[in-house]
Each structure stands twice: as structure tokens, then as C-alpha cells.
Design a protein around this motif. Structure first.
Motif, PDB file in Angstrom:
ATOM      1  N   THR A 111     -25.220  -8.995  14.814  1.00  0.00           N
ATOM      2  CA  THR A 111     -25.003  -9.969  15.890  1.00  0.00           C
ATOM      3  C   THR A 111     -26.177 -10.949  16.045  1.00  0.00           C
ATOM      4  OG1 THR A 111     -23.738  -8.273  17.010  1.00  0.00           O
ATOM      5  CG2 THR A 111     -24.281 -10.206  18.308  1.00  0.00           C
ATOM      6  N   GLY A 114     -19.397 -20.115  13.123  1.00  0.00           N
ATOM      7  CA  GLY A 114     -19.952 -20.205  14.479  1.00  0.00           C
ATOM      8  C   GLY A 114     -19.394 -21.404  15.224  1.00  0.00           C
ATOM      9  N   ALA A 162     -21.416 -12.194  20.064  1.00  0.00           N
ATOM     10  CA  ALA A 162     -20.680 -12.862  18.980  1.00  0.00           C
ATOM     11  C   ALA A 162     -19.227 -12.393  19.018  1.00  0.00           C
ATOM     12  CB  ALA A 162     -21.314 -12.495  17.646  1.00  0.00           C
ATOM     13  N   TYR A 202     -33.237 -17.741  23.088  1.00  0.00           N
ATOM     14  CA  TYR A 202     -32.221 -16.806  22.590  1.00  0.00           C
ATOM     15  C   TYR A 202     -31.116 -16.662  23.637  1.00  0.00           C
ATOM     16  CZ  TYR A 202     -30.009 -12.678  20.626  1.00  0.00           C
ATOM     17  OH  TYR A 202     -29.094 -11.821  20.083  1.00  0.00           O
ATOM     18  N   LYS A 261     -26.008 -15.131  15.561  1.00  0.00           N
ATOM     19  CA  LYS A 261     -26.358 -16.085  16.620  1.00  0.00           C
ATOM     20  C   LYS A 261     -27.524 -16.977  16.208  1.00  0.00           C
ATOM     21  CE  LYS A 261     -26.224 -14.065  20.737  1.00  0.00           C
ATOM     22  NZ  LYS A 261     -26.399 -12.868  21.612  1.00  0.00           N
ATOM     23  N   ASN A 262     -28.327 -16.534  15.253  1.00  0.00           N
ATOM     24  CA  ASN A 262     -29.438 -17.342  14.731  1.00  0.00           C
ATOM     25  C   ASN A 262     -29.316 -17.431  13.213  1.00  0.00           C
ATOM     26  OD1 ASN A 262     -31.485 -17.522  17.114  1.00  0.00           O
ATOM     27  ND2 ASN A 262     -30.825 -15.391  17.035  1.00  0.00           N
TER      28      ASN A 262
END
Lengths: 109, 372
Positions: free
Chosen positions: B94, A98, B198, B193, B98-99
């Protein structure tokens, strides 16, 4: 040859199903060539499997409640640690990737 | 004449009960829409299998259609593994990418499996059977079938019925547990959020890395995790759209159909109408409750240390029941505050729950061998 009559049902799958129950059908069709199966080996394999399975079952059933509880607690400990280790590594990898993706994006800007 | 009447003469009160149970599953599938894709074939399979001298089961010398399907699809573990390809093709990782922290909720909720193993041991089951029963807590049908088939094949019908029934009942089971363990204030916590997508390369590399990491650490999980990730790779690679759609639709539907009716065919009166079945159904319910509670409690513990507070309800979505758990969590958040949207975070925890349950299943199979 008694199964030939089923042809008159004019129903393919039913005809195949009924005629396949005729022993002669299989013999004449040679679906399972006899030479390919060594019966002695097959029987040995099956016996071995049965002995192994039953001995495991016997061992499992002979354990006391305390022994089983002890094993259960160990499985819980090792299992949860293993799951957390795998997912922690994945977390770190995703985090690093990331950051890399973020850096690449900033560079493009 | 005897041959013609053997269907009638073979009827017993036990087969009558099994017809009723099969009918009940069909009723729940159609009327209540509880996992209809599985419960209907299971119910019908149970009816087929309990017809006296049923040709679909056959005999040891002449196995019938469903016995052959069982040997080909369940004993070899082919059906649950094929279902994993289909699930992989349906899952979007995805939100998890992202988390990434949400991945830990997928681990915490697996505690339900292990607590249920201990409970099953206390109920008198041996360690293999206990592990087979405990896996119901993964809230993951194919994993439950895969593990139970390896460790407790005799209990497979009851375990499968419990796993799928309770998955359908997630919207009823989870809310009271979540409410009991959280305050109103905690349920109102909002979470950020970002809508940013991604990068594609990350989506492609993720399934490969997951396979390698989980495979090297827990090789027994490769059949489950590896095939789940294979399905996902087909989905995200962008050049196999037809295969991805086939996995999501044709493969999933066909295998689900065969899996359901084959599992149903194992529900014969002599194997199902036993006190153990009732105990498994009770423990299955407790397994779901334990998993939900473990996830929520983990969320509360994280909040003690975290700067940015997490809505602890997210933990409940760490079980694998996808996407029901995530929906339940969002619904509860919405009830407390109509402006609170935590669906995507819940989905992140939910997909990591799928990963976690597959890894836990593989680990259990490997670890339990040490205790023979």
C-alpha cells in the motif's frame, strides 16, 4: 535381522532410523526397484554433467583480470538498466492505475 | 573399539574453530538477538556438520539427513523460493502504491550489488563467484541464497552467513554512511503522506502486473518475483485468509528453520576455513555500505530536479532489509527533528527494494551466462 531389537526402545522414529540402515530392509521393502534405473544412462548423465561443469569452471578460471573486469562492467551496465526499465514500467503502470482509481473516486462523489 | 573412538580421533583444531564459530552464531542469536531465526539454526547446523563422521551429513553412498535436506531444499532452490511466498504474504505494498516514485529507490540501491561484483573481481574471484558475492548487496537473504547457489555453490555458506549477519547489523552499518553523505538540513526534510487507503482492486492487480512485467522482461526473475507476488496476492485477495496466515506463520517458520540448519550444515571446516571466507565477509560489509550510499546519493540527485524535496535518507531504505532499513531512516529523521515522520515513505522504498533485489538477482543470473 539384527535391528529388530531396536523395537524395544519403544521409540518410533529411532526404530525406523536404525532399522532403515539395514540393507536387507531396503531390499525386502523394494523401495528402489532395480528395473527402474538404467545404470548406463545414469552414468552417462553424471559424466556429461561433470564434463560440462568442469569445462565451464575451466573457462571461467582461464579469463584474465581485464576480461573479468570488462564482463563485470557490462553486467553492471546491463543489470542496472534492466532493473530500472522493469521498475520504470511498474512505476508508469502504478501511476496510470492510481490516476484511474482517483478518477473513479471523483466520479462516485 | 576403534568405531567407538572415531569421534574423538577425528577431532582437529579446524573442527574446534568451527564449533567456536557455531557457538558464536548461537550466542549472537540469543544474547544480541541478531536475526535469531536464522543465525541460531545456522550455528547449530555448523556444529552438527563438524562433528567427525557426523551422521547428519553421512557419506556419498549414504547421505545423512542434512545432506538430503540440502539436495532437496537448496540445490533445487525450493527453500528460498518458498520463503519468497512467505515474504510476499507479509509485505504490504500500500505505501508503495501511494508513493509510486519510491520504486526508483529500490532500483538505485541495487548499485551496491554491481559495485561489489567489480570489487570481487579485483580480489581475484571469477565472474560467477563475483556475482554470487555481489548479491550480498541486495540485503536479501533468500535472493542471496538463490543466486549464490546457482553461480557459486562452493561459496554459499560464507555468502549466506555474511548476508544474514549484515542484515542484522543494518542499524549499526547504515547510520554512519547516511550521516556521512547528508547534511543535517537534508535529514530534516519533511515529506507529505496521505493516510487514504489504496483501493482493493489496485492491491489485487498490482502483484499480477508486477509478475507479468518483470517476468516478460527478465524471465529468470520469475521464480523470485513471481512467488513473492503470489504470496502477496494470497494476502490481498481477501478470500484466502487462512492460506495467507499459514504462509506468514507456518510456512515461513518451518522453511526458515530447515533453511537455517541446512545452510549451517554446509559450514564444514574444509569449506569454510579458507581465506576466501574472510574476503567475502569484508566484501559483504562493503556491499551493504555501497547499497546504502547509492540510495542516498540517488536521493540527493533527485532533489536537484524535484520541486518537492525528498529526504535523501529514504534512499538508504532502498536496500531490501525489511523493515530494519525503514526503521533506521525514521529513527535518524526523528533524532534530527522529533516532529519528522518519514516512516511510510521509507517503507515504500524498502518494499520496492525487495522487488528491486529480486529483479536484480534474476537479471544477474541471466546476464552472467553471456560471459562464460
Amino acid at each position: 535381522m539384527k535391528d529388530i531389537g531396536i523395537i524395544s526402545s519403544e521409540d518410533g522414529p529411532t526404530s525406523i532410523y536404525v532399522s532403515s540402515t539395514d540393507e536387507n530392509f531396503f531390499k525386502s521393502g523394494g523401495i528402489v526397484p532395480e528395473n527402474d534405473i538404467n545404470l548406463e544412462d545414469e552414468i552417462d548423465n553424471i559424466t556429461e554433467e561433470i564434463i560440462t561443469d568442469s569445462s565451464i569452471e575451466e573457462k571461467l578460471n582461464n579469463k584474465t583480470l581485464m576480461e573479468n573486469l570488462d564482463a563485470g562492467l557490462k553486467i553492471m551496465g546491463i543489470g542496472m538498466v534492466a532493473v530500472f526499465i522493469v521498475l520504470t514500467i511498474l512505476y508508469l503502470v502504478v501511476k496510470i492505475m492510481g490516476q484511474f482509481a482517483k478518477g473513479k473516486k471523483d466520479e462516485e462523489k | 573399539m576403534e568405531e567407538l573412538l572415531k569421534g574423538f580421533t577425528g577431532l582437529t583444531w579446524q573442527t574446534g574453530i568451527m564449533f567456536f564459530i557455531g557457538g558464536l552464531l548461537i550466542f549472537l542469536a540469543i544474547k544480541k538477538q541478531y536475526e535469531p531465526m536464522l543465525l541460531l539454526p545456522i550455528g547449530f547446523g555448523a556444529i552438527l556438520a563438524n562433528i567427525p563422521h557426523s551422521a547428519v551429513i553421512g557419506t556419498a553412498e549414504e547421505p545423512g539427513f542434512l545432506k538430503i535436506m540440502y539436495d532437496v531444499g537448496i540445490t533445487t532452490e525450493l527453500f528460498p523460493i518458498l520463503i519468497f511466498i512467505a515474504i510476499g504474504a507479509m509485505v504490504d505494498f500500500t505505501p508503495l502504491l501511494k508513493n509510486p516514485f519510491m520504486i526508483f529507490f529500490g532500483a538505485a540501491a541495487q548499485m551496491g550489488i554491481f559495485l561489489t561484483i567489480l570489487l570481487a573481481i579485483l580480489f581475484g574471484f571469477n565472474i560467477f563467484e563475483a556475482c554470487g558475492i555481489g548479491i550480498i548487496g541486495s540485503a536479501d537473504g533468500p535472493t542471496s541464497i538463490y543466486v549464490a547457489n546457482r553461480l557459486a555453490p562452493a561459496l554459499l555458506p560464507a555468502i549466506t552467513v555474511a548476508a544474514y549477519s549484515y542484515m542484522a547489523l543494518v542499524p549499526i552499518i547504515q547510520p554512519p554512511v547516511i550521516k556521512l553523505l547528508t547534511t543535517r538540513r537534508e535529514r530534516q526534510i519533511k515529506m507529505e503522506y496521505s493516510e487514504e487507503p489504496a483501493p482493493k482492486w489496485l492491491l489485487i492487480i498490482f502483484p499480477i502486473i508486477v509478475t507479468l512485467v518483470s517476468g516478460i522482461i527478465a524471465p529468470m526473475s520469475v521464480s523470485l518475483v513471481g512467488l513473492l507476488m503470489f504470496g502477496n496476492l494470497i494476502r490481498v485477495c481477501g478470500v484466502l485468509e487462512k492460506l495467507s496466515l499459514a504462509a506468514q506463520n507456518e510456512l515461513s517458520n518451518l522453511v526458515t528453520l530447515l533453511l537455517g540448519i541446512t545452510i549451517g550444515s554446509t559450514m564444514t571446516a574444509d569449506s569454510f576455513l579458507r581465506p576466501q571466507t574472510l574476503m567475502i565477509l569484508i566484501m559483504g560489509l562493503l556491499a551493504f555500505i555501497f547499497g546504502t550510499a547509492a540510495g542516498v546519493i540517488f536521493g540527493k540527485i533527485v532533489n536537484i530536479f524535484a520541486k518537492k524535496k525528498i529526504n535523501p535518507m529514504i534512499g538508504a531504505a532502498g536496500v531490501s532489509a525489511f523493515p530494519m532499513s525503514a526503521r533506521v531512516v525514521q529513527k535518524l529523521a526523528h533524532e534530527e527533528d522529533p516532529n519528522n515522520f518519514i516512516l511510510m515513505q521509507a517503507v515504500s522504498a524498502n518494499v520496492s527494494g525487495q522487488l528491486g533485489s529480486a529483479i536484480a538477482g534474476g537479471c544477474i543470473i541471466a546476464i552472467v551466462q553471456l560471459f562464460i
